[in-house]
Design an enzyme around this catalytic site. Structure first.
Site, PDB file in Angstrom:
ATOM      1  N   LEU A   6      33.255  19.507  -5.739  1.00  0.00           N
ATOM      2  CA  LEU A   6      33.711  20.788  -5.689  1.00  0.00           C
ATOM      3  C   LEU A   6      34.349  21.116  -6.980  1.00  0.00           C
ATOM      4  O   LEU A   6      35.068  20.334  -7.552  1.00  0.00           O
ATOM      5  CB  LEU A   6      34.936  20.934  -4.702  1.00  0.00           C
ATOM      6  N   ILE A   7      33.939  22.175  -7.713  1.00  0.00           N
ATOM      7  CA  ILE A   7      34.133  22.527  -8.949  1.00  0.00           C
ATOM      8  C   ILE A   7      34.789  23.810  -9.206  1.00  0.00           C
ATOM      9  O   ILE A   7      34.180  24.773  -8.171  1.00  0.00           O
ATOM     10  CB  ILE A   7      32.809  22.495 -10.050  1.00  0.00           C
ATOM     11  N   GLY A   9      36.038  27.254 -11.322  1.00  0.00           N
ATOM     12  CA  GLY A   9      35.673  28.145 -12.381  1.00  0.00           C
ATOM     13  C   GLY A   9      34.117  28.050 -12.954  1.00  0.00           C
ATOM     14  O   GLY A   9      33.848  27.599 -14.311  1.00  0.00           O
ATOM     15  N   SER A  12      31.164  30.312 -15.872  1.00  0.00           N
ATOM     16  CA  SER A  12      30.600  30.502 -17.136  1.00  0.00           C
ATOM     17  C   SER A  12      30.759  28.972 -17.669  1.00  0.00           C
ATOM     18  O   SER A  12      31.456  28.059 -16.982  1.00  0.00           O
ATOM     19  CB  SER A  12      31.124  31.443 -17.878  1.00  0.00           C
ATOM     20  N   ILE A  14      31.716  25.702 -18.992  1.00  0.00           N
ATOM     21  CA  ILE A  14      31.793  24.055 -18.902  1.00  0.00           C
ATOM     22  C   ILE A  14      31.471  23.863 -17.334  1.00  0.00           C
ATOM     23  O   ILE A  14      30.672  23.097 -16.615  1.00  0.00           O
ATOM     24  CB  ILE A  14      32.787  23.232 -18.964  1.00  0.00           C
ATOM     25  N   TYR A 153      49.056  27.793 -24.494  1.00  0.00           N
ATOM     26  CA  TYR A 153      47.920  27.247 -23.904  1.00  0.00           C
ATOM     27  C   TYR A 153      48.139  25.610 -23.991  1.00  0.00           C
ATOM     28  O   TYR A 153      47.904  24.847 -22.933  1.00  0.00           O
ATOM     29  CB  TYR A 153      46.636  27.596 -24.640  1.00  0.00           C
TER      30      TYR A 153
HETATM   31  P1  NAD Z   1      34.889  29.706 -19.720  1.00  0.00           P
HETATM   32  O1  NAD Z   1      35.956  30.744 -20.004  1.00  0.00           O
HETATM   33  O2  NAD Z   1      33.719  29.937 -19.803  1.00  0.00           O
HETATM   34  O3  NAD Z   1      35.343  29.004 -18.246  1.00  0.00           O
HETATM   35  C1  NAD Z   1      36.560  29.095 -17.464  1.00  0.00           C
HETATM   36  C2  NAD Z   1      36.199  29.682 -16.191  1.00  0.00           C
HETATM   37  O4  NAD Z   1      37.659  29.660 -15.517  1.00  0.00           O
HETATM   38  C3  NAD Z   1      35.630  30.967 -16.194  1.00  0.00           C
HETATM   39  O5  NAD Z   1      34.504  30.818 -15.581  1.00  0.00           O
HETATM   40  C4  NAD Z   1      36.769  32.004 -15.437  1.00  0.00           C
HETATM   41  O6  NAD Z   1      36.286  32.813 -14.659  1.00  0.00           O
HETATM   42  C5  NAD Z   1      37.402  30.769 -14.546  1.00  0.00           C
HETATM   43  N1  NAD Z   1      38.581  31.245 -13.973  1.00  0.00           N
HETATM   44  C6  NAD Z   1      39.696  31.437 -14.924  1.00  0.00           C
HETATM   45  N2  NAD Z   1      40.750  31.731 -13.828  1.00  0.00           N
HETATM   46  C7  NAD Z   1      40.302  31.575 -12.795  1.00  0.00           C
HETATM   47  C8  NAD Z   1      41.109  31.504 -11.485  1.00  0.00           C
HETATM   48  N3  NAD Z   1      42.088  31.980 -11.377  1.00  0.00           N
HETATM   49  N4  NAD Z   1      40.189  31.189 -10.459  1.00  0.00           N
HETATM   50  C9  NAD Z   1      39.227  30.476 -10.624  1.00  0.00           C
HETATM   51  N5  NAD Z   1      38.469  30.604 -11.785  1.00  0.00           N
HETATM   52  C10 NAD Z   1      39.072  31.144 -12.879  1.00  0.00           C
HETATM   53  O7  NAD Z   1      35.411  28.548 -20.582  1.00  0.00           O
HETATM   54  P2  NAD Z   1      35.297  26.981 -20.729  1.00  0.00           P
HETATM   55  O8  NAD Z   1      35.314  26.444 -22.137  1.00  0.00           O
HETATM   56  O9  NAD Z   1      34.087  26.630 -19.746  1.00  0.00           O
HETATM   57  O10 NAD Z   1      36.455  26.362 -19.849  1.00  0.00           O
HETATM   58  C11 NAD Z   1      36.675  25.496 -18.821  1.00  0.00           C
HETATM   59  C12 NAD Z   1      37.789  24.340 -19.029  1.00  0.00           C
HETATM   60  O11 NAD Z   1      37.641  23.703 -20.164  1.00  0.00           O
HETATM   61  C13 NAD Z   1      39.081  25.160 -19.116  1.00  0.00           C
HETATM   62  O12 NAD Z   1      40.201  24.413 -18.597  1.00  0.00           O
HETATM   63  C14 NAD Z   1      39.568  25.229 -20.652  1.00  0.00           C
HETATM   64  O13 NAD Z   1      41.131  24.928 -20.909  1.00  0.00           O
HETATM   65  C15 NAD Z   1      38.883  23.771 -21.066  1.00  0.00           C
HETATM   66  N6  NAD Z   1      38.652  23.457 -22.348  1.00  0.00           N
HETATM   67  C16 NAD Z   1      37.697  24.440 -23.064  1.00  0.00           C
HETATM   68  C17 NAD Z   1      37.512  24.070 -24.229  1.00  0.00           C
HETATM   69  C18 NAD Z   1      36.627  24.952 -25.326  1.00  0.00           C
HETATM   70  O14 NAD Z   1      36.958  25.064 -26.523  1.00  0.00           O
HETATM   71  N7  NAD Z   1      35.931  25.996 -24.741  1.00  0.00           N
HETATM   72  C19 NAD Z   1      38.151  23.129 -25.084  1.00  0.00           C
HETATM   73  C20 NAD Z   1      38.792  22.307 -24.304  1.00  0.00           C
HETATM   74  C21 NAD Z   1      39.145  22.496 -23.042  1.00  0.00           C
END
Ligand code: NAD
Length: 317
Positions: A6-7, A9, A12, A14, A153
């Site tokens: 189960l994943i 978010g 979009s 990751i 953050y």
């Molecule tokens: P992203 O914004 O593409 O993905 C985040 C996802 O979480 C989105 O699809 C969003 O709709 C979803 N989301 C937000 N609030 C939510 C909720 N209440 N319920 C369910 N889904 C929700 O960005 P990403 O970079 O793919 O981020 C994924 C993870 O990786 C996050 O936890 C982020 O903190 C972490 N991260 C990202 C980076 C980066 O540079 N992009 C670096 C380190 C860690």
């Protein structure tokens, strides 16, 4: 028997890349429940999933900020049986804290921290009963080292790290694996969303010097770091796949090696002086992250040498 993953978010970034990768596994090792807060945004995932859709990949609604949404989703899974939970949903927030409301900040914690806690609370009892399971949390290098203008953050990711560190001893006892995945910069909508908001931002609540620092140093520098060292979401998904298929998954896994020396330096020098100096130069002297990383390696060697000298003086070695 494929493992149920189960994943959270998955609309979009990751989460989407990981859902697609696992669902298209050639050995068919996984059944993916790809969840998202807003099902109206399912289009991109449906398209990327291809033939896996409704075969090895199922899309479900789940908002990590809503207890009822989580319960409803879990209730629709046969026997509530989740083998691997991937806490990926997260939101960012950058800028001077004077310009952020306490409610904005609470929102970050609500998703990044309490969202993870809610999900883990929901799956843990079943995993404990079965004495099996793997919980993965997508943290960040900012869960290990704070970075300017990411105050809230980073704090939310530190909270996640502290929570998991504490929970680990229990999970170890129940034969459940717990892994923090710590990516560096990843080129996803995340950065775009956060930057767009930052550019549109109202900085009248802070002084000119701080506003300039943010716009001229932080945003420019971040852009440079993302374009030179940013990983793709597919890259990070590959790391997560490796982590969940390991015999003995690690507690922590960094996806970007360039960061490792910098984060290690924090522990090599408990006073914080060395790592703080590196980050200061990174922001204000336009050092590159690669330069910072190389300096960190040198400093760790020097520190290790000092520690050894000290130990020799004490007659320990
Ligand atoms: P992203 O914004 O593409 O993905 C985040 C996802 O979480 C989105 O699809 C969003 O709709 C979803 N989301 C937000 N609030 C939510 C909720 N209440 N319920 C369910 N889904 C929700 O960005 P990403 O970079 O793919 O981020 C994924 C993870 O990786 C996050 O936890 C982020 O903190 C972490 N991260 C990202 C980076 C980066 O540079 N992009 C670096 C380190 C860690």
């Amino acid at each position: 028997e494929p493992r149920l993953v189960l994943i959270t978010g998955c609309s979009s970034g990751i989460g989407l890349a990981l859902a697609v990768k696992l669902a298209n596994d050639e050995q068919k090792r996984f059944k993916v429940v790809a969840t998202m807060r807003n099902l109206a945004k399912r289009g991109a995932l449906e398209e990327a999933a291809g033939d896996a859709l409704n075969d090895t990949l199922e899309i479900k609604k789940l908002d990590v900020c809503s207890d009822s949404s989580i319960r409803e989703c879990m209730g629709s899974i046969p026997g509530r049986h989740v083998d691997v939970l991937i806490n990926n949903a997260g939101v960012g927030l950058i800028g001077p804290i004077e310009c952020q409301s306490i409610d904005d900040m609470k929102g970050v914690f609500e998703t990044n921290f309490f969202g993870v806690v809610r999900m883990i609370k929901e799956v843990l009892p079943d995993m404990k009963r079965r004495r099996r399971g793997h919980i993965v949390v997508i943290s960040s290098v900012m869960g290990l080292q704070g970075i300017m203008f990411n105050d809230i953050y980073a704090a939310s990711k530190f909270a996640v790290e502290g929570f998991c560190e504490s929970l680990l001893y229990q999970t170890m006892n129940f034969n459940i694996f717990l892994t923090l995945v710590e990516p560096g910069p990843v080129v996803t909508e995340f950065e775009l969303k956060v930057n767009e908001e930052a550019i549109r931002g109202d900085y009248s609540k802070t002084d000119l010097e701080t506003a300039e620092m943010f716009i001229n140093f932080y945003l420019k520098n971040t852009k440079a770091i993302f374009s030179s060292l940013g990983q793709t979401p597919e890259d990070v998904a590959e790391h997560i796949l490796r982590v969940i298929t390991m015999e003995e998954p690690p507690f922590r896994h960094q996806t970007n090696q360039v960061y490792t020396p910098v984060t290690a330096l924090k522990y090599a020098d408990p006073s914080g002086e060395l790592v703080n100096d590196i980050f200061y130069k990174l922001v204000f002297h336009h050092d590159t992250l690669m330069q910072a990383s190389l300096r960190a390696i040198k400093l760790i060697r020097w520190k290790a040498h000092k520690v050894q000298q000290g130990a020799r003086m004490l007659g320990l070695i």
